[in-house]
Design a protein around this motif. Sequence first.
Motif, PDB file in Angstrom:
ATOM      1  N   ILE A  70       2.408  22.573 -20.395  1.00 24.53           N
ATOM      2  CA  ILE A  70       1.128  22.030 -19.925  1.00 24.53           C
ATOM      3  C   ILE A  70       1.297  20.623 -19.343  1.00 24.53           C
ATOM      4  CG2 ILE A  70      -1.172  21.252 -20.647  1.00 24.53           C
ATOM      5  CD1 ILE A  70      -1.210  23.654 -22.582  1.00 24.53           C
ATOM      6  N   PRO A  71       1.950  19.671 -20.038  1.00 26.40           N
ATOM      7  CA  PRO A  71       2.134  18.358 -19.411  1.00 26.40           C
ATOM      8  C   PRO A  71       2.973  18.415 -18.128  1.00 26.40           C
ATOM      9  CG  PRO A  71       2.492  18.225 -21.777  1.00 26.40           C
ATOM     10  CD  PRO A  71       2.428  19.679 -21.432  1.00 26.40           C
ATOM     11  N   LEU A  72       3.977  19.314 -18.081  1.00 26.23           N
ATOM     12  CA  LEU A  72       4.758  19.454 -16.854  1.00 26.23           C
ATOM     13  C   LEU A  72       3.873  19.893 -15.691  1.00 26.23           C
ATOM     14  CD1 LEU A  72       8.020  21.180 -18.154  1.00 26.23           C
ATOM     15  CD2 LEU A  72       7.781  18.838 -17.336  1.00 26.23           C
ATOM     16  N   CYS A  73       2.987  20.842 -15.954  1.00 29.89           N
ATOM     17  CA  CYS A  73       2.071  21.288 -14.905  1.00 29.89           C
ATOM     18  C   CYS A  73       1.154  20.152 -14.460  1.00 29.89           C
ATOM     19  CB  CYS A  73       1.239  22.469 -15.396  1.00 29.89           C
ATOM     20  SG  CYS A  73       2.209  23.980 -15.683  1.00 29.89           S
ATOM     21  N   CYS A 117      -5.574  21.808 -13.934  1.00 33.25           N
ATOM     22  CA  CYS A 117      -5.393  21.133 -12.646  1.00 33.25           C
ATOM     23  C   CYS A 117      -5.712  19.662 -12.830  1.00 33.25           C
ATOM     24  CB  CYS A 117      -6.290  21.740 -11.575  1.00 33.25           C
ATOM     25  SG  CYS A 117      -6.013  21.043  -9.926  1.00 33.25           S
ATOM     26  N   GLY A 118      -4.776  18.818 -12.470  1.00 35.29           N
ATOM     27  CA  GLY A 118      -4.938  17.382 -12.591  1.00 35.29           C
ATOM     28  C   GLY A 118      -3.576  16.722 -12.452  1.00 35.29           C
ATOM     29  N   ARG A 119      -3.582  15.418 -12.335  1.00 36.06           N
ATOM     30  CA  ARG A 119      -2.312  14.691 -12.236  1.00 36.06           C
ATOM     31  C   ARG A 119      -2.316  13.554 -13.247  1.00 36.06           C
ATOM     32  NH1 ARG A 119       1.552  14.414  -8.196  1.00 36.06           N
ATOM     33  NH2 ARG A 119       0.154  15.398  -6.682  1.00 36.06           N
ATOM     34  N   LEU A 120      -1.395  13.605 -14.185  1.00 36.64           N
ATOM     35  CA  LEU A 120      -1.309  12.569 -15.211  1.00 36.64           C
ATOM     36  C   LEU A 120      -0.984  11.217 -14.594  1.00 36.64           C
ATOM     37  CD1 LEU A 120       0.733  14.372 -18.026  1.00 36.64           C
ATOM     38  CD2 LEU A 120      -1.694  13.788 -18.080  1.00 36.64           C
ATOM     39  N   SER A 137       5.708  15.636 -28.318  1.00 36.32           N
ATOM     40  CA  SER A 137       6.956  15.857 -27.588  1.00 36.32           C
ATOM     41  C   SER A 137       6.679  16.208 -26.129  1.00 36.32           C
ATOM     42  CB  SER A 137       7.778  16.966 -28.249  1.00 36.32           C
ATOM     43  OG  SER A 137       8.240  16.575 -29.522  1.00 36.32           O
ATOM     44  N   GLY A 138       5.674  17.058 -25.900  1.00 40.12           N
ATOM     45  CA  GLY A 138       5.334  17.434 -24.531  1.00 40.12           C
ATOM     46  C   GLY A 138       4.998  16.229 -23.670  1.00 40.12           C
ATOM     47  N   LEU A 139       4.232  15.293 -24.223  1.00 41.39           N
ATOM     48  CA  LEU A 139       3.911  14.068 -23.492  1.00 41.39           C
ATOM     49  C   LEU A 139       5.149  13.182 -23.316  1.00 41.39           C
ATOM     50  CD1 LEU A 139       0.460  13.170 -25.094  1.00 41.39           C
ATOM     51  CD2 LEU A 139       0.868  13.942 -22.747  1.00 41.39           C
ATOM     52  N   ASP A 149       4.226   2.036 -17.200  1.00 43.75           N
ATOM     53  CA  ASP A 149       4.526   2.180 -18.623  1.00 43.75           C
ATOM     54  C   ASP A 149       3.380   2.889 -19.355  1.00 43.75           C
ATOM     55  OD1 ASP A 149       6.703   0.698 -17.915  1.00 43.75           O
ATOM     56  OD2 ASP A 149       6.012  -1.162 -18.859  1.00 43.75           O
ATOM     57  N   SER A 150       3.758   3.610 -20.403  1.00 39.74           N
ATOM     58  CA  SER A 150       2.773   4.330 -21.208  1.00 39.74           C
ATOM     59  C   SER A 150       3.010   4.083 -22.688  1.00 39.74           C
ATOM     60  CB  SER A 150       2.843   5.838 -20.935  1.00 39.74           C
ATOM     61  OG  SER A 150       2.507   6.141 -19.595  1.00 39.74           O
ATOM     62  N   VAL A 151       1.991   4.351 -23.476  1.00 43.44           N
ATOM     63  CA  VAL A 151       2.066   4.254 -24.932  1.00 43.44           C
ATOM     64  C   VAL A 151       1.404   5.491 -25.521  1.00 43.44           C
ATOM     65  CG1 VAL A 151       1.283   3.004 -26.980  1.00 43.44           C
ATOM     66  CG2 VAL A 151       2.068   1.726 -24.970  1.00 43.44           C
ATOM     67  N   ILE A 152       2.059   6.095 -26.511  1.00 48.86           N
ATOM     68  CA  ILE A 152       1.417   7.132 -27.311  1.00 48.86           C
ATOM     69  C   ILE A 152       1.089   6.519 -28.660  1.00 48.86           C
ATOM     70  CG2 ILE A 152       1.642   9.400 -28.389  1.00 48.86           C
ATOM     71  CD1 ILE A 152       3.697  10.117 -26.266  1.00 48.86           C
TER      72      ILE A 152
END
Length: 206
Positions: A70-73, A117-120, A137-139, A149-152
């Motif tokens: 899902i995150p790859l898509c 449908c969307g773009r992260l 893990s997916g993210l 940069d991102s933060v989980i």
Amino acid sequence: ALAAGTSHIGNVEFSQDILATLGAAQQLGAKVERGEHELTITGRGNADGFATITRPVFCNESGSTLRFMIPLCLLTGRRITLSGSARLFSRSLSVYEQLCHERGFEFEQKDSSLTVCGRLSHGTYRVRGDISSQFISGLMFVLPVLSGDSVIEITGKAESMPYIKMTAQTLSQFGLTVSISDSRIEIPGNQRYCASDCRIEGDWSN
């Protein structure tokens, strides 16, 4: 599959979940050659190299495959359907559903399929810690390749931190850097996967 170039992976036991993930990676454009206990995978380099998806990405009954794909898509910005058994889609996808709704993405779930449908974009992602680490893990697989940069932030107690650390170790094997401290995962952007040769551990859970 996200690395430009060819990687070799040894000591593979081909469970149904792994076969589902390999099939999905091939649908996204990776070249996969399978030996008795090894894999040779030639990746497309990034999401821009993903193939145009003309049919649903098949995940069989594999929850890990679905949660990783899902995150790859959502890297592509294109409308992609993932399919599998009704049993698979009876399992919760609430983390990604909430993520999509917050960002105005399409998230249409049916009995045996899901269309997104969307773009992260880079930023802060808050994920509950008391559910499957596969969402985190997916993210972690996709956030390093974004433009910033991102933060989980893991809310509540992280129940599966060893799996999250295993994901970080695997990312490191393929040239990426993430930093984990307590319930916070810091992920620099603008990174690129590098092809690598590795031998994976035995699956002690089985």
